[in-house]
Design a protein around this motif. Structure first.
Motif, PDB file in Angstrom:
ATOM      1  N   SER A  22       6.224   1.706 -13.888  1.00 50.23           N
ATOM      2  CA  SER A  22       5.409   1.144 -14.970  1.00 50.23           C
ATOM      3  C   SER A  22       4.231   2.053 -15.304  1.00 50.23           C
ATOM      4  CB  SER A  22       4.906  -0.246 -14.593  1.00 50.23           C
ATOM      5  OG  SER A  22       6.003  -1.144 -14.509  1.00 50.23           O
ATOM      6  N   LEU A  23       3.602   2.623 -14.290  1.00 39.80           N
ATOM      7  CA  LEU A  23       2.480   3.521 -14.540  1.00 39.80           C
ATOM      8  C   LEU A  23       2.955   4.779 -15.279  1.00 39.80           C
ATOM      9  CD1 LEU A  23      -0.539   4.025 -14.229  1.00 39.80           C
ATOM     10  CD2 LEU A  23      -0.030   5.129 -12.022  1.00 39.80           C
ATOM     11  N   THR A  24       4.126   5.277 -14.927  1.00 40.32           N
ATOM     12  CA  THR A  24       4.691   6.432 -15.631  1.00 40.32           C
ATOM     13  C   THR A  24       4.926   6.094 -17.096  1.00 40.32           C
ATOM     14  OG1 THR A  24       5.697   7.317 -13.619  1.00 40.32           O
ATOM     15  CG2 THR A  24       6.659   8.023 -15.721  1.00 40.32           C
ATOM     16  N   LEU A  25       5.454   4.912 -17.367  1.00 40.37           N
ATOM     17  CA  LEU A  25       5.663   4.478 -18.749  1.00 40.37           C
ATOM     18  C   LEU A  25       4.325   4.320 -19.470  1.00 40.37           C
ATOM     19  CD1 LEU A  25       7.444   3.596 -21.088  1.00 40.37           C
ATOM     20  CD2 LEU A  25       7.574   1.309 -20.058  1.00 40.37           C
ATOM     21  N   TRP A  26       3.317   3.754 -18.801  1.00 43.10           N
ATOM     22  CA  TRP A  26       1.992   3.598 -19.393  1.00 43.10           C
ATOM     23  C   TRP A  26       1.443   4.965 -19.828  1.00 43.10           C
ATOM     24  CZ3 TRP A  26      -1.263   0.527 -21.687  1.00 43.10           C
ATOM     25  CH2 TRP A  26      -2.608   0.864 -21.756  1.00 43.10           C
ATOM     26  N   HIS A  27       1.507   5.933 -18.921  1.00 46.17           N
ATOM     27  CA  HIS A  27       1.013   7.273 -19.253  1.00 46.17           C
ATOM     28  C   HIS A  27       1.802   7.902 -20.399  1.00 46.17           C
ATOM     29  CE1 HIS A  27      -2.236   7.805 -16.467  1.00 46.17           C
ATOM     30  NE2 HIS A  27      -1.486   7.552 -15.416  1.00 46.17           N
ATOM     31  N   ALA A  28       3.102   7.679 -20.438  1.00 42.62           N
ATOM     32  CA  ALA A  28       3.918   8.217 -21.537  1.00 42.62           C
ATOM     33  C   ALA A  28       3.506   7.585 -22.868  1.00 42.62           C
ATOM     34  CB  ALA A  28       5.396   7.976 -21.258  1.00 42.62           C
ATOM     35  N   MET A  29       3.234   6.286 -22.862  1.00 45.00           N
ATOM     36  CA  MET A  29       2.801   5.616 -24.088  1.00 45.00           C
ATOM     37  C   MET A  29       1.457   6.175 -24.558  1.00 45.00           C
ATOM     38  SD  MET A  29       3.927   1.603 -23.694  1.00 45.00           S
ATOM     39  CE  MET A  29       2.933   1.321 -22.239  1.00 45.00           C
ATOM     40  N   ILE A  30       0.532   6.369 -23.636  1.00 49.51           N
ATOM     41  CA  ILE A  30      -0.779   6.913 -23.989  1.00 49.51           C
ATOM     42  C   ILE A  30      -0.628   8.339 -24.521  1.00 49.51           C
ATOM     43  CG2 ILE A  30      -3.027   7.628 -23.063  1.00 49.51           C
ATOM     44  CD1 ILE A  30      -2.624   4.543 -23.385  1.00 49.51           C
ATOM     45  N   ARG A  31       0.178   9.133 -23.851  1.00 46.62           N
ATOM     46  CA  ARG A  31       0.380  10.534 -24.248  1.00 46.62           C
ATOM     47  C   ARG A  31       0.980  10.652 -25.646  1.00 46.62           C
ATOM     48  NH1 ARG A  31       2.365  11.681 -19.884  1.00 46.62           N
ATOM     49  NH2 ARG A  31       4.548  11.324 -20.330  1.00 46.62           N
ATOM     50  N   THR A  32       1.926   9.777 -25.974  1.00 49.19           N
ATOM     51  CA  THR A  32       2.602   9.848 -27.273  1.00 49.19           C
ATOM     52  C   THR A  32       1.878   9.044 -28.355  1.00 49.19           C
ATOM     53  OG1 THR A  32       4.037   7.960 -26.777  1.00 49.19           O
ATOM     54  CG2 THR A  32       4.864  10.168 -26.178  1.00 49.19           C
TER      55      THR A  32
ATOM     56  N   MET B 110      -1.978  14.625 -13.100  1.00 44.56           N
ATOM     57  CA  MET B 110      -2.439  13.633 -12.154  1.00 44.56           C
ATOM     58  C   MET B 110      -1.670  13.830 -10.834  1.00 44.56           C
ATOM     59  SD  MET B 110      -4.441  11.301 -13.842  1.00 44.56           S
ATOM     60  CE  MET B 110      -4.964  11.297 -15.531  1.00 44.56           C
ATOM     61  N   SER B 111      -2.345  13.565  -9.745  1.00 41.14           N
ATOM     62  CA  SER B 111      -1.703  13.727  -8.454  1.00 41.14           C
ATOM     63  C   SER B 111      -0.809  12.535  -8.158  1.00 41.14           C
ATOM     64  CB  SER B 111      -2.765  13.869  -7.366  1.00 41.14           C
ATOM     65  OG  SER B 111      -3.566  12.715  -7.321  1.00 41.14           O
ATOM     66  N   ALA B 112       0.126  12.758  -7.232  1.00 37.36           N
ATOM     67  CA  ALA B 112       1.059  11.696  -6.870  1.00 37.36           C
ATOM     68  C   ALA B 112       0.325  10.617  -6.082  1.00 37.36           C
ATOM     69  CB  ALA B 112       2.202  12.266  -6.042  1.00 37.36           C
ATOM     70  N   LEU B 113       0.605   9.391  -6.437  1.00 35.29           N
ATOM     71  CA  LEU B 113       0.018   8.246  -5.747  1.00 35.29           C
ATOM     72  C   LEU B 113       1.088   7.585  -4.902  1.00 35.29           C
ATOM     73  CD1 LEU B 113      -1.947   6.640  -8.719  1.00 35.29           C
ATOM     74  CD2 LEU B 113      -2.861   8.104  -6.922  1.00 35.29           C
ATOM     75  N   ASN B 114       0.671   6.905  -3.857  1.00 37.23           N
ATOM     76  CA  ASN B 114       1.604   6.171  -3.013  1.00 37.23           C
ATOM     77  C   ASN B 114       1.726   4.745  -3.553  1.00 37.23           C
ATOM     78  OD1 ASN B 114       3.324   5.531  -0.935  1.00 37.23           O
ATOM     79  ND2 ASN B 114       1.678   5.147   0.524  1.00 37.23           N
ATOM     80  N   LEU B 115       2.515   4.610  -4.639  1.00 38.23           N
ATOM     81  CA  LEU B 115       2.669   3.323  -5.306  1.00 38.23           C
ATOM     82  C   LEU B 115       3.980   2.656  -4.952  1.00 38.23           C
ATOM     83  CD1 LEU B 115       1.435   4.130  -8.934  1.00 38.23           C
ATOM     84  CD2 LEU B 115       0.220   2.886  -7.141  1.00 38.23           C
ATOM     85  N   HIS B 116       3.986   1.338  -5.062  1.00 40.08           N
ATOM     86  CA  HIS B 116       5.228   0.572  -4.991  1.00 40.08           C
ATOM     87  C   HIS B 116       6.153   1.171  -6.051  1.00 40.08           C
ATOM     88  CE1 HIS B 116       7.953  -2.766  -5.783  1.00 40.08           C
ATOM     89  NE2 HIS B 116       7.613  -3.255  -4.598  1.00 40.08           N
ATOM     90  N   PRO B 117       7.443   1.340  -5.774  1.00 43.43           N
ATOM     91  CA  PRO B 117       8.337   2.010  -6.737  1.00 43.43           C
ATOM     92  C   PRO B 117       8.317   1.418  -8.144  1.00 43.43           C
ATOM     93  CG  PRO B 117       9.457   1.706  -4.636  1.00 43.43           C
ATOM     94  CD  PRO B 117       8.140   0.992  -4.531  1.00 43.43           C
ATOM     95  N   LYS B 118       8.298   0.101  -8.267  1.00 45.14           N
ATOM     96  CA  LYS B 118       8.283  -0.522  -9.598  1.00 45.14           C
ATOM     97  C   LYS B 118       6.939  -0.306 -10.292  1.00 45.14           C
ATOM     98  CE  LYS B 118      12.380  -2.398  -9.785  1.00 45.14           C
ATOM     99  NZ  LYS B 118      13.374  -2.037 -10.765  1.00 45.14           N
ATOM    100  N   ALA B 119       5.848  -0.352  -9.534  1.00 42.16           N
ATOM    101  CA  ALA B 119       4.534  -0.072 -10.105  1.00 42.16           C
ATOM    102  C   ALA B 119       4.473   1.379 -10.573  1.00 42.16           C
ATOM    103  CB  ALA B 119       3.433  -0.365  -9.093  1.00 42.16           C
ATOM    104  N   ALA B 120       5.063   2.288  -9.803  1.00 40.72           N
ATOM    105  CA  ALA B 120       5.086   3.705 -10.183  1.00 40.72           C
ATOM    106  C   ALA B 120       5.856   3.909 -11.490  1.00 40.72           C
ATOM    107  CB  ALA B 120       5.710   4.542  -9.065  1.00 40.72           C
TER     108      ALA B 120
END
Length: 142
Positions: free
Chosen positions: A13-23, A1-11
């Motif tokens: 959380s989204l990274t954690l969300w993707h890690a949960m989905i991946r695992t 996925m490409s880098a998004l310009n997210l609020h640091p805390k949202a970024a």
């Protein structure tokens, strides 16, 4: 996925969300949810309120989906909203959809809305979710 310009805390959380989905492990999901989070279903007119209900729905749908995969990500200018395009199968039916996730400035998910197409995929998803969570979801709205 490409880098998004997210609020640091949202970024984060989204990274954690993707890690949960991946695992395939959504155990950390309650940490991501605001206590007052709401879930907007493609099958229901009114939202489902509360972190416990949102967590139950997302854990169940994750079990229902087969061959789930994210394809594209989009973000709003404020960096607190993302749209994640996905595909999956349910009961032999292919579907495409989007997850629209709104974060607060602490990175907590405050709203999770799902849209799904085509109708045959939505119907298969609704039937499977209804058989697994129908009574629970009805009680959560009461």
């Amino acid at each position: 996925m490409s880098a998004l310009n997210l609020h640091p805390k949202a970024a984060e959380s989204l990274t954690l969300w993707h890690a949960m989905i991946r695992t395939g492990n959504l155990q950390a999901l309650p940490e991501l949810l605001d206590p007052q989070a709401i879930f907007r279903s493609p099958m229901a007119h009114t939202p489902y309120p509360g972190a416990a209900v949102v967590s139950m729905i997302l854990n169940t749908v994750f079990d229902v989906f087969e061959n789930f995969e994210y394809h594209r990500e989009l973000a709003t200018a404020d960096g607190l909203n993302v749209v994640l395009e996905f595909s999956a199968n349910v009961g032999g039916k292919a579907l495409k959809g989007i997850d629209m996730i709104r974060f607060d400035e602490q990175g907590k998910i405050v709203e999770f809305e799902v849209m799904v197409r085509p109708l045959s995929g939505l119907q298969a998803l609704g039937a499977e979710m209804g058989s697994r969570l129908g009574a629970y979801l009805a009680a959560s709205k009461a």
